[in-house]
Design an enzyme around this catalytic site. Structure first.
Site, PDB file in Angstrom:
ATOM      1  N   GLY A  24      53.982  69.094  66.784  1.00 38.48           N
ATOM      2  CA  GLY A  24      53.353  67.886  66.226  1.00 38.48           C
ATOM      3  C   GLY A  24      51.928  68.066  65.727  1.00 38.48           C
ATOM      4  O   GLY A  24      51.122  67.149  65.818  1.00 38.48           O
ATOM      5  N   GLY A  27      51.281  69.696  62.539  1.00 40.00           N
ATOM      6  CA  GLY A  27      51.269  70.005  61.106  1.00 40.00           C
ATOM      7  C   GLY A  27      51.691  71.421  60.770  1.00 40.00           C
ATOM      8  O   GLY A  27      51.517  71.874  59.639  1.00 40.00           O
ATOM      9  N   GLY A  73      54.888  72.492  61.154  1.00 39.93           N
ATOM     10  CA  GLY A  73      56.313  72.515  60.811  1.00 39.93           C
ATOM     11  C   GLY A  73      57.246  72.784  61.975  1.00 39.93           C
ATOM     12  O   GLY A  73      58.368  73.256  61.768  1.00 39.93           O
ATOM     13  N   SER A 101      58.991  70.756  63.876  1.00 47.40           N
ATOM     14  CA  SER A 101      60.263  70.016  63.872  1.00 47.40           C
ATOM     15  C   SER A 101      61.166  70.506  62.747  1.00 47.40           C
ATOM     16  O   SER A 101      62.387  70.610  62.923  1.00 47.40           O
ATOM     17  CB  SER A 101      60.046  68.502  63.840  1.00 47.40           C
ATOM     18  N   ALA A 110      61.214  73.599  61.513  1.00 48.21           N
ATOM     19  CA  ALA A 110      61.733  74.914  61.924  1.00 48.21           C
ATOM     20  C   ALA A 110      62.868  74.727  62.939  1.00 48.21           C
ATOM     21  O   ALA A 110      63.871  75.448  62.910  1.00 48.21           O
ATOM     22  CB  ALA A 110      60.612  75.766  62.507  1.00 48.21           C
ATOM     23  N   ASP A 112      59.115  70.679  54.013  1.00 51.35           N
ATOM     24  CA  ASP A 112      58.962  71.570  55.170  1.00 51.35           C
ATOM     25  C   ASP A 112      60.237  72.355  55.467  1.00 51.35           C
ATOM     26  O   ASP A 112      60.202  73.567  55.662  1.00 51.35           O
ATOM     27  CB  ASP A 112      58.586  70.754  56.427  1.00 51.35           C
TER      28      ASP A 112
HETATM   29  O1  PMV Z   1      52.732  67.105  59.711  1.00 50.23           O
HETATM   30  P1  PMV Z   1      54.012  67.661  59.261  1.00 50.23           P
HETATM   31  O2  PMV Z   1      54.161  69.121  59.546  1.00 50.23           O
HETATM   32  O3  PMV Z   1      55.185  66.855  59.749  1.00 50.23           O
HETATM   33  O4  PMV Z   1      54.042  67.579  57.632  1.00 50.23           O
HETATM   34  C1  PMV Z   1      54.196  66.334  56.971  1.00 50.23           C
HETATM   35  C2  PMV Z   1      54.033  66.490  55.475  1.00 50.23           C
HETATM   36  C3  PMV Z   1      54.040  65.162  54.705  1.00 50.23           C
HETATM   37  O5  PMV Z   1      53.793  65.481  53.329  1.00 50.23           O
HETATM   38  C4  PMV Z   1      52.931  64.245  55.183  1.00 50.23           C
HETATM   39  C5  PMV Z   1      55.374  64.433  54.819  1.00 50.23           C
HETATM   40  C6  PMV Z   1      56.542  65.135  54.098  1.00 50.23           C
HETATM   41  O6  PMV Z   1      57.690  64.809  54.461  1.00 50.23           O
HETATM   42  O7  PMV Z   1      56.340  65.948  53.193  1.00 50.23           O
END
Ligand code: PMV
Length: 315
Positions: free
Chosen positions: A101, A103, A105, A107, A109, A149
């Site tokens: 959680g 940023g 990736g 979830s 992965a 992602d």
């Molecule tokens: O924070 P993360 O790793 O879940 O990345 C989200 C990326 C967003 O652009 C905010 C949402 C998306 O689905 O692309």
């Protein structure tokens, strides 16, 4: 038979949030991975064990009755058990070296490695189909995912991704290094994406303008990656960070961390949803160690990552 798959985490170099509204984003897979092992079991149960907890549940349970971040694994296991009319169960073990959680990736992965591992217990399946399944699995916890992602976690490397249009892999191998610093504040992607939706609703014209500027920045940055213009790329990251600040996904902690990283690197920004999570800095081999050292006496975990060119691996 044990079916194993692993998938890398990611950093969003440019374009998070704007990608949800159809703007191109540039993503990069990193050498931190999730590995999922699954096997069929005699008991008619789906058992998921991970370092963040476990979920044991009967097949055919309605998804809205399940309140767990492990729900995507259940979705995948249940799908294959019912597709193959199986009266067995599945045990799934998840091992991750991607912080959750923040940023990077984790979830996505999990969804990609989970789809690969579980599907291969039953059938031969292409990477394209694994990606499609992974995005459906991710939608069980994050309905509005752009799919960016999961796509980079499946194929690895650096890519330009556009919702509904697909991706283009950047075959060129750049010479930059990434330094990640973790604020340790877990974010909810869903909540931050909803916040941006509200910003857009209240500021239609400004948001449209930001989308146009982001689009221009992305095209410029794609050329800079191919030409290895690391200094200009760093400047563009700072511009992208300003756009993210305007839409309200940054905060003082992240901005202080970016200021620290900026002193020795070429540029720094949030990766992913923001509101917490990680920032990353762009360096090369000459300023890599200095940038990591800048965080030594801080409370933030800091580490360097390399680009992962492999993506999903099944074995
Ligand atoms: O924070 P993360 O790793 O879940 O990345 C989200 C990326 C967003 O652009 C905010 C949402 C998306 O689905 O692309």
């Amino acid at each position: 038979m044990i079916s194993k798959a692993s998938a890398p985490g990611k950093v969003i170099l440019f374009g998070e949030h704007f990608v949800v509204y159809g703007i191109k984003a540039i993503l990069c897979a990193i050498d931190k991975r999730v590995t999922v092992s699954s096997k069929k079991i005699k008991d008619k149960e789906i058992r998921i064990r991970s370092n963040i907890g476990q979920l044991i549940i009967k097949p055919n349970t309605a998804l809205d009755k399940i309140d767990s971040v492990l729900k995507p694994f259940y979705y995948l296991a249940d799908k294959f058990l019912s597709k193959h009319n199986s009266d067995e169960g599945i045990e799934i073990i998840v091992e991750s070296d991607i912080p959750l959680g923040v940023g990077l990736g984790s979830s996505s992965a999990c969804c990609v490695a989970g789809a690969g591992s579980i599907a291969k217990l039953f059938e031969d399946i292409s990477k394209e189909d694994i990606l499609e399944l992974a995005i459906k699995a991710e939608k069980t916890i994050f309905e509005n995912t752009s799919g960016a992602d999961c796509t980079v976690c499946t194929y690895g490397g650096i890519m330009a991704y556009q919702k509904n249009k697909g991706f283009e892999k950047i075959e060129y191998k750049p010479e930059f290094q990434l330094v990640i610093a973790n604020s340790n504040a877990v974010h909810s992607t869903d909540e931050v994406v909803s916040k941006v939706k509200k910003f857009k609703k209240d500021n239609e014209e400004e948001f449209l303008n930001l989308c146009k500027m982001e689009e221009k920045l992305i095209e410029e940055s794609l050329s800079q990656i191919k030409e290895n213009k690391i200094e200009s790329l760093g400047q563009n990251m700072l511009k992208n960070q300003n756009y993210l600040q305007t839409i309200g996904v940054s905060n003082k902690t992240l901005e202080d961390m970016i200021e620290t990283a900026k002193k020795t690197s070429f540029g720094a920004k949030i990766t992913g949803a923001g509101g917490g999570g990680c920032i990353f800095a762009l360096t090369d081999k000459n300023n890599l160690e200095q940038t990591i050292s800048a965080f030594t006496n801080s409370k933030y975990e800091c580490f360097s990552v390399n680009i992962d060119y492999k993506g999903l691996d099944t074995f």
